[in-house]
Design a protein around this motif. Structure first.
Motif, PDB file in Angstrom:
ATOM      1  N   SER A  51       0.832  -1.208   0.000  1.00  0.00           N
ATOM      2  CA  SER A  51       0.000   0.000   0.000  1.00  0.00           C
ATOM      3  C   SER A  51       0.865   1.256   0.000  1.00  0.00           C
ATOM      4  O   SER A  51       2.030   1.218   0.373  1.00  0.00           O
ATOM      5  CB  SER A  51      -0.934  -0.013   1.212  1.00  0.00           C
ATOM      6  OG  SER A  51      -0.203  -0.286   2.385  1.00  0.00           O
ATOM      7  N   GLY A  52       0.237   2.360  -0.420  1.00  0.00           N
ATOM      8  CA  GLY A  52       0.934   3.632  -0.491  1.00  0.00           C
ATOM      9  C   GLY A  52       0.120   4.739   0.142  1.00  0.00           C
ATOM     10  O   GLY A  52      -1.120   4.686   0.172  1.00  0.00           O
ATOM     11  N   TYR A  53       0.838   5.735   0.649  1.00  0.00           N
ATOM     12  CA  TYR A  53       0.216   6.826   1.392  1.00  0.00           C
ATOM     13  C   TYR A  53       0.837   8.141   0.945  1.00  0.00           C
ATOM     14  O   TYR A  53       2.011   8.207   0.582  1.00  0.00           O
ATOM     15  CB  TYR A  53       0.436   6.621   2.888  1.00  0.00           C
ATOM     16  CG  TYR A  53       0.162   5.192   3.319  1.00  0.00           C
ATOM     17  CD1 TYR A  53      -1.149   4.740   3.455  1.00  0.00           C
ATOM     18  CD2 TYR A  53       1.194   4.299   3.540  1.00  0.00           C
ATOM     19  CE1 TYR A  53      -1.410   3.429   3.816  1.00  0.00           C
ATOM     20  CE2 TYR A  53       0.941   2.982   3.907  1.00  0.00           C
ATOM     21  CZ  TYR A  53      -0.359   2.560   4.041  1.00  0.00           C
ATOM     22  OH  TYR A  53      -0.627   1.259   4.388  1.00  0.00           O
ATOM     23  N   GLU A  74       1.017  -4.739 -11.534  1.00  0.00           N
ATOM     24  CA  GLU A  74      -0.018  -4.959 -12.550  1.00  0.00           C
ATOM     25  C   GLU A  74      -1.185  -3.998 -12.396  1.00  0.00           C
ATOM     26  O   GLU A  74      -1.823  -3.629 -13.378  1.00  0.00           O
ATOM     27  CB  GLU A  74      -0.519  -6.404 -12.488  1.00  0.00           C
ATOM     28  CG  GLU A  74       0.477  -7.389 -13.055  1.00  0.00           C
ATOM     29  CD  GLU A  74      -0.039  -8.811 -13.050  1.00  0.00           C
ATOM     30  OE1 GLU A  74      -1.276  -9.022 -12.980  1.00  0.00           O
ATOM     31  OE2 GLU A  74       0.803  -9.724 -13.114  1.00  0.00           O
ATOM     32  N   ALA A  75      -1.476  -3.601 -11.149  1.00  0.00           N
ATOM     33  CA  ALA A  75      -2.600  -2.694 -10.918  1.00  0.00           C
ATOM     34  C   ALA A  75      -2.314  -1.782  -9.738  1.00  0.00           C
ATOM     35  O   ALA A  75      -1.552  -2.132  -8.832  1.00  0.00           O
ATOM     36  CB  ALA A  75      -3.880  -3.493 -10.651  1.00  0.00           C
ATOM     37  N   CYS A  76      -2.910  -0.619  -9.784  1.00  0.00           N
ATOM     38  CA  CYS A  76      -2.878   0.317  -8.657  1.00  0.00           C
ATOM     39  C   CYS A  76      -4.302   0.826  -8.491  1.00  0.00           C
ATOM     40  O   CYS A  76      -4.881   1.368  -9.431  1.00  0.00           O
ATOM     41  CB  CYS A  76      -1.915   1.469  -8.929  1.00  0.00           C
ATOM     42  SG  CYS A  76      -1.893   2.693  -7.608  1.00  0.00           S
ATOM     43  N   GLU A  77      -4.859   0.627  -7.304  1.00  0.00           N
ATOM     44  CA  GLU A  77      -6.240   1.016  -7.045  1.00  0.00           C
ATOM     45  C   GLU A  77      -6.303   1.993  -5.877  1.00  0.00           C
ATOM     46  O   GLU A  77      -5.444   1.965  -4.991  1.00  0.00           O
ATOM     47  CB  GLU A  77      -7.091  -0.213  -6.709  1.00  0.00           C
ATOM     48  CG  GLU A  77      -7.158  -1.222  -7.819  1.00  0.00           C
ATOM     49  CD  GLU A  77      -7.913  -2.488  -7.457  1.00  0.00           C
ATOM     50  OE1 GLU A  77      -8.174  -3.283  -8.372  1.00  0.00           O
ATOM     51  OE2 GLU A  77      -8.238  -2.691  -6.263  1.00  0.00           O
ATOM     52  N   ILE A  78      -7.339   2.822  -5.896  1.00  0.00           N
ATOM     53  CA  ILE A  78      -7.620   3.709  -4.775  1.00  0.00           C
ATOM     54  C   ILE A  78      -8.597   2.974  -3.863  1.00  0.00           C
ATOM     55  O   ILE A  78      -9.615   2.471  -4.330  1.00  0.00           O
ATOM     56  CB  ILE A  78      -8.218   5.043  -5.260  1.00  0.00           C
ATOM     57  CG1 ILE A  78      -7.235   5.766  -6.189  1.00  0.00           C
ATOM     58  CG2 ILE A  78      -8.588   5.922  -4.075  1.00  0.00           C
ATOM     59  CD1 ILE A  78      -7.807   7.010  -6.832  1.00  0.00           C
ATOM     60  N   HIS A  79      -8.254   2.898  -2.572  1.00  0.00           N
ATOM     61  CA  HIS A  79      -9.081   2.154  -1.617  1.00  0.00           C
ATOM     62  C   HIS A  79      -9.484   3.027  -0.437  1.00  0.00           C
ATOM     63  O   HIS A  79      -8.786   3.976  -0.082  1.00  0.00           O
ATOM     64  CB  HIS A  79      -8.307   0.952  -1.062  1.00  0.00           C
ATOM     65  CG  HIS A  79      -8.218  -0.180  -2.014  1.00  0.00           C
ATOM     66  ND1 HIS A  79      -7.822  -1.439  -1.628  1.00  0.00           N
ATOM     67  CD2 HIS A  79      -8.464  -0.275  -3.348  1.00  0.00           C
ATOM     68  CE1 HIS A  79      -7.838  -2.256  -2.666  1.00  0.00           C
ATOM     69  NE2 HIS A  79      -8.210  -1.567  -3.725  1.00  0.00           N
ATOM     70  N   SER A  80     -10.603   2.639   0.178  1.00  0.00           N
ATOM     71  CA  SER A  80     -11.024   3.261   1.434  1.00  0.00           C
ATOM     72  C   SER A  80     -11.179   2.163   2.477  1.00  0.00           C
ATOM     73  O   SER A  80     -11.361   0.997   2.141  1.00  0.00           O
ATOM     74  CB  SER A  80     -12.340   4.022   1.267  1.00  0.00           C
ATOM     75  OG  SER A  80     -13.396   3.113   1.031  1.00  0.00           O
ATOM     76  N   MET A  81     -11.108   2.550   3.734  1.00  0.00           N
ATOM     77  CA  MET A  81     -11.352   1.655   4.859  1.00  0.00           C
ATOM     78  C   MET A  81     -12.532   2.220   5.626  1.00  0.00           C
ATOM     79  O   MET A  81     -12.554   3.401   5.951  1.00  0.00           O
ATOM     80  CB  MET A  81     -10.135   1.576   5.778  1.00  0.00           C
ATOM     81  CG  MET A  81      -8.895   0.989   5.145  1.00  0.00           C
ATOM     82  SD  MET A  81      -8.968  -0.776   4.907  1.00  0.00           S
ATOM     83  CE  MET A  81      -8.941  -1.372   6.577  1.00  0.00           C
ATOM     84  N   GLY A 110      -4.651   2.656   7.716  1.00  0.00           N
ATOM     85  CA  GLY A 110      -5.921   2.531   8.416  1.00  0.00           C
ATOM     86  C   GLY A 110      -7.041   3.370   7.818  1.00  0.00           C
ATOM     87  O   GLY A 110      -8.162   3.356   8.308  1.00  0.00           O
ATOM     88  N   GLY A 111      -6.746   4.104   6.762  1.00  0.00           N
ATOM     89  CA  GLY A 111      -7.744   4.959   6.126  1.00  0.00           C
ATOM     90  C   GLY A 111      -7.679   4.815   4.625  1.00  0.00           C
ATOM     91  O   GLY A 111      -7.338   3.764   4.089  1.00  0.00           O
ATOM     92  N   ASN A 112      -8.007   5.883   3.918  1.00  0.00           N
ATOM     93  CA  ASN A 112      -7.901   5.889   2.461  1.00  0.00           C
ATOM     94  C   ASN A 112      -6.447   5.676   2.077  1.00  0.00           C
ATOM     95  O   ASN A 112      -5.537   6.187   2.740  1.00  0.00           O
ATOM     96  CB  ASN A 112      -8.411   7.209   1.907  1.00  0.00           C
ATOM     97  CG  ASN A 112      -9.865   7.456   2.245  1.00  0.00           C
ATOM     98  OD1 ASN A 112     -10.637   6.527   2.415  1.00  0.00           O
ATOM     99  ND2 ASN A 112     -10.240   8.719   2.356  1.00  0.00           N
ATOM    100  N   HIS A 113      -6.202   4.914   1.000  1.00  0.00           N
ATOM    101  CA  HIS A 113      -4.833   4.605   0.598  1.00  0.00           C
ATOM    102  C   HIS A 113      -4.791   4.132  -0.850  1.00  0.00           C
ATOM    103  O   HIS A 113      -5.826   3.911  -1.471  1.00  0.00           O
ATOM    104  CB  HIS A 113      -4.233   3.526   1.515  1.00  0.00           C
ATOM    105  CG  HIS A 113      -4.987   2.236   1.496  1.00  0.00           C
ATOM    106  ND1 HIS A 113      -6.136   2.029   2.244  1.00  0.00           N
ATOM    107  CD2 HIS A 113      -4.796   1.094   0.799  1.00  0.00           C
ATOM    108  CE1 HIS A 113      -6.590   0.813   2.019  1.00  0.00           C
ATOM    109  NE2 HIS A 113      -5.806   0.223   1.150  1.00  0.00           N
ATOM    110  N   LEU A 114      -3.589   3.992  -1.371  1.00  0.00           N
ATOM    111  CA  LEU A 114      -3.364   3.381  -2.681  1.00  0.00           C
ATOM    112  C   LEU A 114      -2.998   1.924  -2.440  1.00  0.00           C
ATOM    113  O   LEU A 114      -2.278   1.608  -1.491  1.00  0.00           O
ATOM    114  CB  LEU A 114      -2.218   4.071  -3.420  1.00  0.00           C
ATOM    115  CG  LEU A 114      -2.401   5.554  -3.730  1.00  0.00           C
ATOM    116  CD1 LEU A 114      -1.121   6.133  -4.309  1.00  0.00           C
ATOM    117  CD2 LEU A 114      -3.563   5.775  -4.677  1.00  0.00           C
ATOM    118  N   MET A 115      -3.476   1.023  -3.302  1.00  0.00           N
ATOM    119  CA  MET A 115      -3.146  -0.395  -3.193  1.00  0.00           C
ATOM    120  C   MET A 115      -2.443  -0.820  -4.471  1.00  0.00           C
ATOM    121  O   MET A 115      -2.980  -0.643  -5.567  1.00  0.00           O
ATOM    122  CB  MET A 115      -4.416  -1.226  -2.970  1.00  0.00           C
ATOM    123  CG  MET A 115      -4.141  -2.686  -2.729  1.00  0.00           C
ATOM    124  SD  MET A 115      -3.128  -2.985  -1.273  1.00  0.00           S
ATOM    125  CE  MET A 115      -4.345  -2.976   0.003  1.00  0.00           C
TER     126      MET A 115
END
Length: 167
Positions: A51-53, A74-81, A110-115
């Motif tokens: 993950s990235g912040y 292969e992929a980079c997604e925007i994620h939320s928790m 623990g919050g929004n992040h890049l995966m």
């Protein structure tokens, strides 16, 4: 006791170097965007996901972080928790995150992040990796992320959330 005045410049330089080393590098990219504390979590060699912040401050017009991409996964997604029924759940966010004018978006542990999914290469502590952040209005901005302990980011920003924080 004799005081050695020749040590003053050496002490000053030592203190200056320590302060510079403790400051996170800020990247300013036109139109009032400031990128700070861009960190990718280090992982064991057997893992293929991390993950990235980052902290993004917008001193320009309102915009939206719509996606991100990299060459080294292969992929980079925007994620939320979000907490649901007492459990933390991670979700892909297809619509991205808005960044109001004169506010900040903080992607943090623990919050929004890049995966980053299915890494194409091994990453290690200290590596610098390029991430392209795609904005609705300001286009693509390429930012250098450091592979580092993301908890060091928490200590610099404080533990409270700064999402939607006005400047």
């Amino acid at each position: 006791m004799n005081f050695n005045y020749r040590m003053i410049p050496i002490a000053f330089i030592f203190i200056l170097v320590l302060n510079v080393a403790n400051c996170s590098e800020k990247t300013v990219v036109g139109d009032g965007l400031i990128f700070d504390q861009a960190v990718i979590r280090p992982i064991p060699e057997t893992n293929i996901t991390t993950s990235g912040y980052i902290s993004i401050t917008n001193h320009g017009e309102p915009d939206r972080l719509v996606s991100a991409n990299v060459d080294w996964a292969e992929a980079c997604e925007i994620h939320s928790m979000k907490e649901e029924a007492g459990m933390m759940k991670m979700r892909k966010v297809d619509e991205g995150f808005p960044i109001a004018s004169h506010s900040s978006l903080i992607l943090k542990p623990g919050g929004n992040h890049l995966m980053f999914i299915n890494l194409k290469r091994k990453i290690k502590l200290g590596d610098s990796l390029k991430v392209r952040l795609n904005f609705e209005k300001m286009g693509t901005k390429e930012i250098d992320f450091q592979v580092a302990d993301p908890n060091s980011m928490d200590s610099q920003t404080g533990s409270e959330s700064h999402e939607g924080h006005k400047h």
